[in-house]
Each structure stands twice: as C-alpha cells, then as structure tokens.
Design a protein around this motif. Structure first.
Motif, PDB file in Angstrom:
ATOM      1  N   ASN A  27       0.877  -1.089  -0.084  1.00  0.00           N
ATOM      2  CA  ASN A  27       0.041  -0.049  -0.102  1.00  0.00           C
ATOM      3  C   ASN A  27       1.008   1.344   0.309  1.00  0.00           C
ATOM      4  O   ASN A  27       1.610   1.249   0.785  1.00  0.00           O
ATOM      5  CB  ASN A  27      -0.690   0.459   1.197  1.00  0.00           C
ATOM      6  N   ARG A  28       0.790   1.837  -1.033  1.00  0.00           N
ATOM      7  CA  ARG A  28       1.510   3.071  -1.186  1.00  0.00           C
ATOM      8  C   ARG A  28       1.564   4.615  -0.036  1.00  0.00           C
ATOM      9  O   ARG A  28       2.005   4.590   0.143  1.00  0.00           O
ATOM     10  CB  ARG A  28       1.562   3.876  -2.784  1.00  0.00           C
ATOM     11  N   HIS A  29       0.121   4.329   1.371  1.00  0.00           N
ATOM     12  CA  HIS A  29      -0.310   5.183   1.431  1.00  0.00           C
ATOM     13  C   HIS A  29       0.616   4.736   2.950  1.00  0.00           C
ATOM     14  O   HIS A  29       1.041   5.610   3.614  1.00  0.00           O
ATOM     15  CB  HIS A  29      -1.849   5.396   2.032  1.00  0.00           C
ATOM     16  N   VAL A  30       1.057   3.632   3.124  1.00  0.00           N
ATOM     17  CA  VAL A  30       1.873   2.980   4.299  1.00  0.00           C
ATOM     18  C   VAL A  30       3.548   3.419   4.198  1.00  0.00           C
ATOM     19  O   VAL A  30       4.251   3.249   5.650  1.00  0.00           O
ATOM     20  CB  VAL A  30       1.007   1.703   4.266  1.00  0.00           C
ATOM     21  N   GLN A  31       3.674   3.857   3.289  1.00  0.00           N
ATOM     22  CA  GLN A  31       5.176   3.751   3.194  1.00  0.00           C
ATOM     23  C   GLN A  31       6.051   4.690   2.900  1.00  0.00           C
ATOM     24  O   GLN A  31       6.105   5.827   2.556  1.00  0.00           O
ATOM     25  CB  GLN A  31       5.539   3.323   1.576  1.00  0.00           C
ATOM     26  N   ASP A  32       6.216   5.118   4.300  1.00  0.00           N
ATOM     27  CA  ASP A  32       6.357   6.131   5.092  1.00  0.00           C
ATOM     28  C   ASP A  32       8.292   5.928   5.313  1.00  0.00           C
ATOM     29  O   ASP A  32       8.593   6.912   6.065  1.00  0.00           O
ATOM     30  CB  ASP A  32       6.137   6.206   5.957  1.00  0.00           C
ATOM     31  N   GLY A  33       9.256   4.647   5.417  1.00  0.00           N
ATOM     32  CA  GLY A  33       9.969   4.489   4.621  1.00  0.00           C
ATOM     33  C   GLY A  33      10.767   3.981   6.215  1.00  0.00           C
ATOM     34  O   GLY A  33      11.718   3.119   6.460  1.00  0.00           O
ATOM     35  N   GLU A  34       9.907   3.715   6.866  1.00  0.00           N
ATOM     36  CA  GLU A  34      10.274   2.682   8.505  1.00  0.00           C
ATOM     37  C   GLU A  34       9.399   1.804   8.778  1.00  0.00           C
ATOM     38  O   GLU A  34       9.657   0.433   9.468  1.00  0.00           O
ATOM     39  CB  GLU A  34       9.077   4.041   9.533  1.00  0.00           C
ATOM     40  N   THR A  35       8.214   2.028   8.137  1.00  0.00           N
ATOM     41  CA  THR A  35       7.392   0.522   8.047  1.00  0.00           C
ATOM     42  C   THR A  35       7.680  -0.278   7.364  1.00  0.00           C
ATOM     43  O   THR A  35       8.148  -0.352   5.875  1.00  0.00           O
ATOM     44  CB  THR A  35       5.568   0.460   7.536  1.00  0.00           C
ATOM     45  N   LEU A  36       7.560  -2.067   7.524  1.00  0.00           N
ATOM     46  CA  LEU A  36       8.201  -3.179   6.829  1.00  0.00           C
ATOM     47  C   LEU A  36       6.948  -4.164   6.743  1.00  0.00           C
ATOM     48  O   LEU A  36       6.397  -4.102   7.630  1.00  0.00           O
ATOM     49  CB  LEU A  36       9.381  -4.013   7.611  1.00  0.00           C
ATOM     50  N   GLU A  37       6.724  -4.993   5.695  1.00  0.00           N
ATOM     51  CA  GLU A  37       5.847  -5.587   5.213  1.00  0.00           C
ATOM     52  C   GLU A  37       6.405  -7.070   5.120  1.00  0.00           C
ATOM     53  O   GLU A  37       7.454  -7.530   4.055  1.00  0.00           O
ATOM     54  CB  GLU A  37       4.782  -5.648   4.617  1.00  0.00           C
ATOM     55  N   ILE A  38       5.722  -8.179   5.704  1.00  0.00           N
ATOM     56  CA  ILE A  38       6.118  -9.162   5.477  1.00  0.00           C
ATOM     57  C   ILE A  38       5.479  -9.616   4.097  1.00  0.00           C
ATOM     58  O   ILE A  38       4.557 -10.109   3.813  1.00  0.00           O
ATOM     59  CB  ILE A  38       5.836 -11.058   6.191  1.00  0.00           C
ATOM     60  N   THR A  39       6.172 -10.107   2.663  1.00  0.00           N
ATOM     61  CA  THR A  39       5.424 -10.362   1.577  1.00  0.00           C
ATOM     62  C   THR A  39       5.917 -11.782   1.257  1.00  0.00           C
ATOM     63  O   THR A  39       5.563 -11.788   0.122  1.00  0.00           O
ATOM     64  CB  THR A  39       6.515  -9.561   0.620  1.00  0.00           C
ATOM     65  N   ARG A  40       6.534 -11.971   2.118  1.00  0.00           N
ATOM     66  CA  ARG A  40       6.693 -13.918   1.474  1.00  0.00           C
ATOM     67  C   ARG A  40       6.802 -14.580   2.666  1.00  0.00           C
ATOM     68  O   ARG A  40       8.099 -14.588   3.475  1.00  0.00           O
ATOM     69  CB  ARG A  40       6.812 -14.162   0.098  1.00  0.00           C
ATOM     70  N   VAL A  41       6.418 -16.272   3.003  1.00  0.00           N
ATOM     71  CA  VAL A  41       6.758 -17.093   4.012  1.00  0.00           C
ATOM     72  C   VAL A  41       6.947 -18.095   3.174  1.00  0.00           C
ATOM     73  O   VAL A  41       5.860 -18.177   2.879  1.00  0.00           O
ATOM     74  CB  VAL A  41       5.918 -17.063   5.201  1.00  0.00           C
ATOM     75  N   ALA A  42       8.190 -18.822   2.940  1.00  0.00           N
ATOM     76  CA  ALA A  42       8.173 -20.651   2.155  1.00  0.00           C
ATOM     77  C   ALA A  42       8.634 -21.585   2.553  1.00  0.00           C
ATOM     78  O   ALA A  42       9.221 -21.481   3.621  1.00  0.00           O
ATOM     79  CB  ALA A  42       8.664 -20.390   0.485  1.00  0.00           C
ATOM     80  N   LEU A  43       7.959 -22.328   2.740  1.00  0.00           N
ATOM     81  CA  LEU A  43       8.410 -23.473   3.677  1.00  0.00           C
ATOM     82  C   LEU A  43       8.658 -24.795   3.008  1.00  0.00           C
ATOM     83  O   LEU A  43       7.397 -25.150   2.034  1.00  0.00           O
ATOM     84  CB  LEU A  43       7.503 -24.235   5.120  1.00  0.00           C
ATOM     85  N   MET A  44       9.633 -25.595   3.190  1.00  0.00           N
ATOM     86  CA  MET A  44       9.307 -26.973   2.582  1.00  0.00           C
ATOM     87  C   MET A  44       8.442 -28.167   3.096  1.00  0.00           C
ATOM     88  O   MET A  44       8.334 -27.768   4.116  1.00  0.00           O
ATOM     89  CB  MET A  44      10.563 -27.392   2.705  1.00  0.00           C
ATOM     90  N   SER A  45       7.747 -29.002   2.545  1.00  0.00           N
ATOM     91  CA  SER A  45       7.898 -30.123   3.303  1.00  0.00           C
ATOM     92  C   SER A  45       7.718 -30.277   4.371  1.00  0.00           C
ATOM     93  O   SER A  45       9.681 -30.799   3.695  1.00  0.00           O
ATOM     94  CB  SER A  45       6.949 -31.097   2.677  1.00  0.00           C
ATOM     95  N   GLY A  46       7.798 -31.667   5.786  1.00  0.00           N
ATOM     96  CA  GLY A  46       8.907 -31.441   6.534  1.00  0.00           C
ATOM     97  C   GLY A  46       9.521 -31.083   7.049  1.00  0.00           C
ATOM     98  O   GLY A  46      10.777 -30.895   8.364  1.00  0.00           O
ATOM     99  N   ALA A  47       9.246 -29.640   7.062  1.00  0.00           N
ATOM    100  CA  ALA A  47       9.969 -28.600   8.093  1.00  0.00           C
ATOM    101  C   ALA A  47       9.645 -29.021   9.678  1.00  0.00           C
ATOM    102  O   ALA A  47       8.527 -29.701   9.466  1.00  0.00           O
ATOM    103  CB  ALA A  47       9.560 -27.167   7.677  1.00  0.00           C
ATOM    104  N   PRO A  48       9.795 -28.454  10.165  1.00  0.00           N
ATOM    105  CA  PRO A  48       9.885 -28.737  11.325  1.00  0.00           C
ATOM    106  C   PRO A  48       8.769 -27.688  12.228  1.00  0.00           C
ATOM    107  O   PRO A  48       8.742 -27.128  11.881  1.00  0.00           O
ATOM    108  CB  PRO A  48      11.084 -28.347  12.422  1.00  0.00           C
ATOM    109  N   LYS A  49       8.298 -28.325  13.346  1.00  0.00           N
ATOM    110  CA  LYS A  49       7.088 -28.117  13.526  1.00  0.00           C
ATOM    111  C   LYS A  49       6.969 -26.700  14.542  1.00  0.00           C
ATOM    112  O   LYS A  49       8.320 -26.402  14.720  1.00  0.00           O
ATOM    113  CB  LYS A  49       6.625 -28.166  15.082  1.00  0.00           C
TER     114      LYS A  49
END
Length: 64
Positions: A27-49
């Motif tokens: 969201n360009r309205h939140v791009q204040d230079g200090e805010t970060l966002e998690i854009t992607r999480v990827a796990l392999m099958s069989g990853a630890p709990k």
C-alpha cells in the motif's frame, strides 16, 4: 524483486527448511520509510514444527 529489503532463512547443518522475505509495504499510503511488511513465507514439506512462527518472530526482532 521490487521493494525487497531482506530475507531470513531457517536451516540446520545440512539444508534450509524455509525462508521469509521482508519488504516495503504494498500500500503506497503506508510507505513512510519506516514500515516493513512480510511479503512471503515459504517452507519445505517436512519442515520442523513452528518454523513459520520462528521466522516471523525473527523478522519482528530484526525490524526493531
């Protein structure tokens, strides 16, 4: 990747189980230079709990 800031991986001695990517907010309205966002999480099958939770926690700690 546009807006990419950094990535965190979870691994053991032999291989990586997953990765989390942090970047600028979509969201360009939140791009204040200090805010970060998690854009992607990827796990392999069989990853630890709770691997995704551990990655998200590490991202929060590193953002501070």
């Amino acid at each position: 990747m546009s807006g990419w800031k950094y990535a965190i991986s979870i691994r053991d001695d032999l291989s990586a189980f997953g990765v989390l990517v942090v970047g600028r907010p979509v969201n360009r309205h939140v791009q204040d230079g200090e805010t970060l966002e998690i854009t992607r999480v990827a796990l392999m099958s069989g990853a630890p709990k709770n691997s995704a939770t551990r990655l998200i926690g590490a991202a929060g700690r590193s953002a501070k």
